[in-house]
Structure formats: C-alpha cells, structure tokens
Design an enzyme around this catalytic site. Structure first.
Site, PDB file in Angstrom:
ATOM      1  N   LYS A  86     -15.920   7.554  -0.810  1.00  0.00           N
ATOM      2  CA  LYS A  86     -15.838   7.632   0.586  1.00  0.00           C
ATOM      3  C   LYS A  86     -14.715   9.005   0.691  1.00  0.00           C
ATOM      4  O   LYS A  86     -14.034   9.255  -0.312  1.00  0.00           O
ATOM      5  CB  LYS A  86     -15.183   6.563   1.161  1.00  0.00           C
TER       6      LYS A  86
ATOM      7  N   ARG B 203       0.841  -1.104   0.106  1.00  0.00           N
ATOM      8  CA  ARG B 203       0.154  -0.033  -0.025  1.00  0.00           C
ATOM      9  C   ARG B 203       0.842   1.315   0.005  1.00  0.00           C
ATOM     10  O   ARG B 203       0.279   2.221  -0.216  1.00  0.00           O
ATOM     11  CB  ARG B 203      -0.843  -0.016   1.074  1.00  0.00           C
TER      12      ARG B 203
ATOM     13  N   ASP C 123      -8.083  -4.745   6.424  1.00  0.00           N
ATOM     14  CA  ASP C 123      -7.315  -4.393   7.335  1.00  0.00           C
ATOM     15  C   ASP C 123      -7.672  -4.355   8.704  1.00  0.00           C
ATOM     16  O   ASP C 123      -8.092  -5.317   9.499  1.00  0.00           O
ATOM     17  CB  ASP C 123      -6.204  -2.996   6.920  1.00  0.00           C
TER      18      ASP C 123
ATOM     19  N   ARG D 265     -11.903  10.473   3.487  1.00  0.00           N
ATOM     20  CA  ARG D 265     -11.357  10.035   4.688  1.00  0.00           C
ATOM     21  C   ARG D 265     -10.908  11.262   5.539  1.00  0.00           C
ATOM     22  O   ARG D 265     -10.333  12.291   4.840  1.00  0.00           O
ATOM     23  CB  ARG D 265     -10.047   9.245   4.152  1.00  0.00           C
TER      24      ARG D 265
ATOM     25  N   GLY E 266     -12.554  -0.842   8.778  1.00  0.00           N
ATOM     26  CA  GLY E 266     -13.247   0.443   9.050  1.00  0.00           C
ATOM     27  C   GLY E 266     -14.192   0.590   7.870  1.00  0.00           C
ATOM     28  O   GLY E 266     -15.323   0.914   7.924  1.00  0.00           O
ATOM     29  N   THR E 267     -13.468   0.610   6.535  1.00  0.00           N
ATOM     30  CA  THR E 267     -14.101   0.834   5.565  1.00  0.00           C
ATOM     31  C   THR E 267     -14.901  -0.094   5.144  1.00  0.00           C
ATOM     32  O   THR E 267     -16.372   0.301   4.614  1.00  0.00           O
ATOM     33  CB  THR E 267     -12.901   0.951   4.211  1.00  0.00           C
TER      34      THR E 267
ATOM     35  N   ASP F 154     -14.126   1.824  -3.182  1.00  0.00           N
ATOM     36  CA  ASP F 154     -13.546   2.915  -3.388  1.00  0.00           C
ATOM     37  C   ASP F 154     -13.367   3.078  -5.050  1.00  0.00           C
ATOM     38  O   ASP F 154     -13.520   2.131  -5.628  1.00  0.00           O
ATOM     39  CB  ASP F 154     -12.388   3.191  -2.665  1.00  0.00           C
TER      40      ASP F 154
END
Length: 348
Positions: free
Chosen positions: A228, A131, A258, A230, A261-262, A205
């Site tokens: 979304k 990432r 991970d 952030r 949350g998303t 996303d």
C-alpha cells in the site's frame, strides 16, 4: 467504581495531630486484613467487563478502589483495602479516552506503591500510544517510550499486555514485559469458521507479514501481502496484492483496526481479485472516527476482534462484528505470574 461528591476530596481521617490510635478490637475488615503475598486484582474504569471476566477466571474478587473525578476533571483515586505486601495486578487498557485512562492507571500504580504493595503488575490489554514507537519526522516525540517511562516511574514492577503494535516497545521498559498474543483465541474461532475450505491469509502491509505468516501456517492456508501507498496518515491511495486469492476465502489479519480505511480498502481489493468471501481479524477494536460508517458499507463479511477494548455500541449494531474474549488468556498469565510459573506456552 465511583468517586466522592464532585469537587470534594474524600475524608481520609479527622483525628487531631498527636492523637493516640485506638487499640485493635480483634476484628479485621478489608482495610486492615493482612494480605502478604496474596494475589490482589484491581481495575480502572477503561474495561470493567474484561476485568470482571478475568476475576472470575482466576477466582479472585476485584479489590476495592474508588476512582472518580473532581469537578475540575482531575482524577481521584483511593484504594479502600489493605495491599501491604500483596501481589497486585492492575487491569487497565489505555483506550479512548486515552489520556484519562492512562492517568487513572498512573495514579493507581502510585497509590499501590505508596501503600507498600510487594509487587505491582500493570495489566494493559491494549497499550495506547503504541503506534508512536519511533521518530517518523524531525522534532516529534517517541510517545510509546514516554508512556513506558511514566508507567515504570509510577510504580509498575512488571507489565502484561496483548499484541503490542511493535515488539520493540518491550525494550522501552526497564522492568519485565510479557507481551502475550491473542492468536490462539482467534485461530480457534477461524478454524471453525473456515471449516477446512481453502483460504489465503493476507497481511495488510509489510509490517504485518510475520503475524500473517503465523496465522497461515497454523491454518494451513496461503499467504498474501498487500503493498500500500499512503498519501497522508489514515489515508491509503494505492493497493496491490502479492499472492493468490482467486477462489479462496480471504482472511485479513492485523493487530488493530482504527479508522478502518486500510481494512476496507484491502477488502475491496481482494474481493476484486476473486476472493468469494472476506473475513477480517484484529486484536484491538479501536474503531475511531469514520470506522463504523466505513465498515457498514464495506465488502467485509465478518470482522473478528477481541475484548481488549470495549466494543462501541454502534459497532455492535452492525451485525458483522464478532467479539472473542481474552479473559482466559490474561487470567492464566496472571495466575502463572503470581505462582512464579512459566508463561512461555502462552506465547504462540
């Protein structure tokens, strides 16, 4: 897999300088047997169950390697069989603990290079640091590129991985990279799970639209996108759905989950928009930090992942996580690579 007594280096021989080696006895053990052009499989400690499953698929036993720790935490590696001239595949995900697993991989690659293996393939079901593939602020590293350089310098002749977070990471390497997709494995399960009912595949996303479109096309489903915003890393402040989900089973797809949350916020959003059921698919179950507690309270009916990363014990206890194996996918890629056959049919 194991190491020598903590703090004590292995004994690599105690012969005095200038001593004459003994003559061959005619009996070959694993340390002396010729292996020129043979397929040799080895595994680090990151995902032993997957390595065993791959070994069973290709019908080649895992090679002998001692991987442990010295008392100060340094990684200790010793290959206990001959690999000179062999076609070596090292299976190691760089998942948690990321740095320890990465160092194990680098030292194993270096050991095989110094042992004169003909070709060394780093099989990385999960590529850690993926990432961090670009500069998102001044004075930050491009960590995915640095890791690529380390792997190449350590001795990898090529890399085999699954669902890179960003396809351009392949260009960070100066050796061939095969980035296969877990899509066939996930699609096979989803078709049975949906049973022909109307569904909408959702990209969490904008970066996941291509992946979601591929799923939607093969499932004959609608496509929707979540826009979304952030507030800060790992925290989503606002979500909006672009597409139709009312009355349709929602299938949220991503390359990894991970902190969740998303994913959990997306599930709440699509359920509020009228989806009667929410399924989630992710190739890599990173599941760090508060992921498990979030998933426990989420409106997700089922989270479908693969075994590129070993599933945490508390995640298995949730009762809503299904794990599919990519061992046949990776095993077939390894077999074809060894035989110099095409693997293009695996890129679905």
């Amino acid at each position: 897999m194991g190491g020598s007594q903590a703090g004590k280096a292995p004994d690599f021989g105690s012969g005095s300088e200038g001593s004459i080696p003994s003559r061959p006895t005619g009996v070959q053990n694993e340390a002396t047997k010729a292996v020129k052009d043979e397929l040799k499989l080895f595994s680090g400690n990151s995902n032993r169950p997957l390595a065993v499953a791959i070994s069973q698929y290709v019908r080649v036993p895992l090679g002998g390697a001692e991987i442990g720790r010295f008392s100060d935490g340094e990684v200790q590696v010793e290959i206990t069989e001959n690999v000179r001239g062999g076609d070596v595949f090292v299976i190691q995900s760089t998942c948690t603990p990321t740095n320890d697993n990465l160092m194990e991989l680098l030292l194993m690659l270096d050991a095989f290079k110094r042992a004169s293996a003909k070709r060394i393939t780093a099989v990385m079901p999960y590529y850690g640091y993926s990432r961090q593939d670009r500069k998102v602020a001044p004075r930050v590293p491009i960590s995915a590129k640095l890791v690529a350089d380390l792997i190449t310098k350590a001795g990898a002749s090529r890399v085999l991985t699954v669902d890179l977070h960003a396809g351009q990471i392949q260009g960070f390497f100066d050796v061939p990279v095969d980035n296969v997709y877990a899509t066939p494995v996930l699609l096979r399960y989803l078709r049975e799970r949906l049973g022909g009912r109307p569904a909408t595949v959702i990209a969490p996303d904008a970066g996941g639209v291509e992946r979601a479109r591929a799923f939607a096309k093969r499932l004959d489903a609608n496509l929707a996108i979540i826009d979304k915003r952030r507030a800060r890393p790992n925290e989503v402040s606002e979500m909006q759905i672009i597409g139709e989900v009312d009355g349709r089973i929602a299938v949220i797809v991503d390359d990894l989950v991970d902190t969740a949350g998303t994913l959990c916020a997306a599930a709440t959003t699509v359920r509020a928009a009228g989806a009667p059921s929410v399924l989630a698919c992710a190739t890599h179950p990173v599941l760090s930090g508060p992921a498990i507690s979030r998933l426990a309270g989420a409106v997700i009916d089922e989270l479908i992942v693969t075994d590129t990363i070993p599933l945490r014990a508390d995640a298995a206890g949730l009762g809503k996580v299904t794990v599919l194996s990519v061992a046949p996918l990776l095993g077939e890629a390894i077999r074809r690579t060894h035989e110099e056959a095409s693997i293009s049919s695996l890129f679905v």
